[in-house]
Design an enzyme around this catalytic site. Structure first.
Site, short mmCIF file in Angstrom:
data_model
loop_
_atom_site.label_atom_id
_atom_site.label_comp_id
_atom_site.label_asym_id
_atom_site.label_seq_id
_atom_site.Cartn_x
_atom_site.Cartn_y
_atom_site.Cartn_z
N ARG A 284 0.85 -1.18 0.00
CA ARG A 284 0.00 0.00 0.00
C ARG A 284 0.89 1.24 0.00
O ARG A 284 2.10 1.13 0.13
CB ARG A 284 -0.93 -0.01 1.22
N GLY A 285 0.26 2.41 -0.11
CA GLY A 285 1.03 3.65 -0.18
C GLY A 285 1.29 3.96 -1.65
O GLY A 285 1.69 3.07 -2.42
N ALA A 286 1.06 5.22 -2.03
CA ALA A 286 1.04 5.57 -3.45
C ALA A 286 2.29 5.13 -4.24
O ALA A 286 2.17 4.41 -5.25
CB ALA A 286 0.75 7.06 -3.60
N ARG B 181 -7.53 -0.52 -6.75
CA ARG B 181 -7.80 0.63 -5.86
C ARG B 181 -7.81 1.89 -6.74
O ARG B 181 -6.93 2.05 -7.59
CB ARG B 181 -6.71 0.75 -4.77
N GLN C 187 -2.58 2.29 10.03
CA GLN C 187 -1.26 2.33 9.35
C GLN C 187 -0.24 3.13 10.15
O GLN C 187 0.96 2.87 10.05
CB GLN C 187 -1.40 2.98 7.95
N ASP D 188 -1.88 10.77 -2.05
CA ASP D 188 -2.23 9.72 -3.01
C ASP D 188 -2.45 10.28 -4.41
O ASP D 188 -2.23 9.60 -5.40
CB ASP D 188 -3.46 8.96 -2.53
N ASN E 211 -5.31 12.33 0.57
CA ASN E 211 -4.47 11.47 1.40
C ASN E 211 -5.38 10.74 2.37
O ASN E 211 -6.61 10.92 2.36
CB ASN E 211 -3.40 12.30 2.14
N LYS E 212 -4.78 9.91 3.20
CA LYS E 212 -5.55 9.08 4.14
C LYS E 212 -6.61 9.88 4.87
O LYS E 212 -6.36 11.01 5.30
CB LYS E 212 -4.58 8.43 5.12
O1 MRU Z 1 -4.79 3.27 2.22
P1 MRU Z 1 -3.29 3.43 2.18
O2 MRU Z 1 -2.61 2.88 3.37
O3 MRU Z 1 -2.72 2.93 0.87
O4 MRU Z 1 -3.10 4.98 2.20
C1 MRU Z 1 -1.82 5.50 2.03
C2 MRU Z 1 -1.73 6.94 2.30
O5 MRU Z 1 -2.69 7.65 2.44
C3 MRU Z 1 -0.34 7.49 2.26
O6 MRU Z 1 -0.22 8.54 3.17
C4 MRU Z 1 -0.08 8.00 0.85
O7 MRU Z 1 -0.22 6.94 -0.06
C5 MRU Z 1 1.23 8.59 0.71
S1 MRU Z 1 2.46 7.36 0.62
C6 MRU Z 1 3.99 8.01 0.45
#
Ligand code: MRU
Length: 351
Positions: A46-48, A89, A196, A237, A247-248
Site C-alpha cells: 500500500r502507499g502511493a 484501488r 497504518q 495519493d 491522502n488518508k
Molecule cells: O490506504 P493506504 O494505506 O494505501 O493509504 C496511504 C496513504 O494515504 C499514504 O499517506 C499516501 O499513499 C502517501 S504514501 C507516500
C-alpha cells in the site's frame, strides 16, 4: 536496519506483507496477477509510490507468459492486465501512472520482437523502483530544510519506507533531517480504521531510531493547543493541478487544525503523484472500503452492534488553501499552486 518494501527477486515480486506488521516482518512472493491484485486490495502492499512500483511489476507478470509473437495479441494481453490492476484501488495516482508508463514503453517498442518487448517492460518496471529511491531522497533533502533542529512533527498514516521502495516521502523528510544531525521528535496518529500509523509508521520510525510517540487520532488538537507541534507532514495519493491533495482519511482534519493553530501543514510527494489532468480535488475518486474495517478492530474484534450502518471512505481531500507547501522531488512548491506546480515539476533537479 535496511528495509525494502518491494523488489523483483527470482522472477517474482517480493514484498513486505504489511498486514503482518508490527508483529512479524514477513515477505510475500507473488508470481501472478491475481495474487498481486489481492495483495493491493487487502493492503499487503500500500502507499502511493509502492503501488506505482507494484503496478509496473504487475504489468510484467501480466504479459510474461504470453505465448504468441504478434503485437496485436500481446497488446490485448497488456491492456487486459492494465484494466485488471487499475480495478484494484482507485485513488493513488501512482498506480495508474505505473500502468500508463509500461503501456507507453511497450507501444513505443511495438516494432520489436515480443521477447524483447517483455524484457523492456521488466526493465522499465525496475526503473520505476530505482527512480522512487532517488525521488524520495530528493523529497527528504528539500523537506529537511523546512525543519529546524529540535522540531516536533506530527504525521498521519504511513508515508514512509513502507509506502515507497526504501525511504519514504513524509517520513523521508524526517529521516533526512535526522541524517543531517537534527533532533526531530515525531508524533504518529494511529490512523483509524486500519491503523497504518500505529502498525507501520511507528514500527519503521522505531527501527530507524527516530523518537516517535503514538497518539490516538483525536489527540492531535490537544497537542497543538499545548504548543507541542511545529509542523504536520503528510503524504499524498493524488494531487490535482491546483494543489488539492488526497491522502488518508483524517488528513483534512489535521490541515484544518493547523490553520487554526497557525502550524505549517506540508504535503510531501513525488512528481508521479501529481495528476495535472484534473483541475481540482473534486474530481479525485475516493475509495470506499468495507464496513468491517470500521466496525471491527483490524477486521477481527467487533466494536459495534452487529449490522450497524458504517461509512468508510479511505481518503479525504485537503484543499490547497490549507497547504503551506508541497514538498516534491523537484523542490518545495508554494502558492500560487496552479502556476508553480507546473513550473517546478518541469525541473529536473531538486533545488
Ligand atoms: O490506504 P493506504 O494505506 O494505501 O493509504 C496511504 C496513504 O494515504 C499514504 O499517506 C499516501 O499513499 C502517501 S504514501 C507516500
Amino acid at each position: 536496519m535496511y528495509i525494502r518494501t518491494i523488489d523483483w527477486k527470482n522472477n517474482k515480486i517480493r514484498l513486505i506483507d504489511q498486514t503482518k506488521l508490527p508483529r512479524k516482518l514477513a515477505y510475500l512472493d507473488i508470481d501472478n496477477l491475481k495474487n498481486l491484485w489481492q495483495a493491493i486490495k487487502i493492503m499487503q502492499v500500500r502507499g502511493a509510490p509502492a503501488l506505482g512500483a507494484a503496478a509496473g511489476l504487475g504489468m510484467y507478470l501480466g504479459i510474461k507468459d504470453y505465448p504468441g509473437s504478434d503485437w496485436s495479441g500481446f497488446s490485448r494481453r497488456l491492456n487486459k492486465a492494465a484494466g485488471y490492476i487499475a480495478s484494484s484501488r482507485p485513488t493513488a495516482r501512482n498506480l495508474f501512472w505505473g500502468i500508463e508508463r509500461i503501456c507507453r514503453i511497450a507501444e513505443n517498442n511495438k516494432k520489436q520482437l515480443i521477447p524483447k518487448i517483455k524484457k523492456i517492460i521488466l526493465s522499465e518496471a525496475k526503473k520505476i523502483m530505482r527512480e522512487d529511491m532517488v525521488s524520495c531522497r530528493k523529497i527528504g533533502a528539500c523537506g529537511a530544510k523546512l525543519l529546524k533542529d529540535s522540531s516536533t512533527v506530527l504525521t498521519i498514516c504511513n508515508a514512509g519506507i513502507l509506502a515507497t521502495i526504501d525511504y519514504g516521502t513524509a517520513l523521508g523528510v524526517i529521516y533526512r533531517a535526522k541524517e543531517e544531525g537534527k533532533k526531530i521528535k515525531v508524533f504518529s496518529c494511529e490512523t483509524r480504521p486500519l491503523l497504518q500509523g500505529a502498525r507501520l509508521s511507528v514500527w519503521e520510525l522505531h527501527q530507524k531510531g527516530v523518537d516517535v510517540t503514538m497518539i490516538a487520532d483525536n489527540t492531535a488538537a490537544w497537542l497543538m493547543r499545548n504548543g507541542e507541534i511545529d509542523a504536520v507532514i503528510a503524504g499524498a495519493d493524488r494531487i490535482a493541478a491546483n494543489g488539492d491533495s488526497a491522502n488518508k482519511i483524517g488528513t483534512l482534519n489535521l490541515a484544518i487544525l493547523c490553520k487554526y493553530h497557525k502550524i505549517p501543514f506540508y504535503i510531501a510527494a513525488p512528481k508521479s503523484t501529481f495528476d495535472l489532468k484534473i483541475k481540482n480535488g473534486h474530481s479525485i475518486e475516493i475509495e470506499m472500503r468495507k464496513a468491517e474495517e470500521v466496525s471491527k478492530i483490524l477486521l477481527k474484534k467487533d466494536i459495534a452492534p452487529f449490522g450497524v450502518k458504517v461509512l468508510n471512505p479511505a481518503f479525504d481531500v485537503t484543499p490547497h488553501q490549507l497547504i503551506s507547501a508541497l514538498i516534491t522531488d523537484r523542490g518545495v512548491i508554494r502558492r500560487p499552486y496552479f502556476k508553480n506546480i507546473r513550473k517546478i515539476l518541469e525541473r529536473e533537479k531538486c533545488v
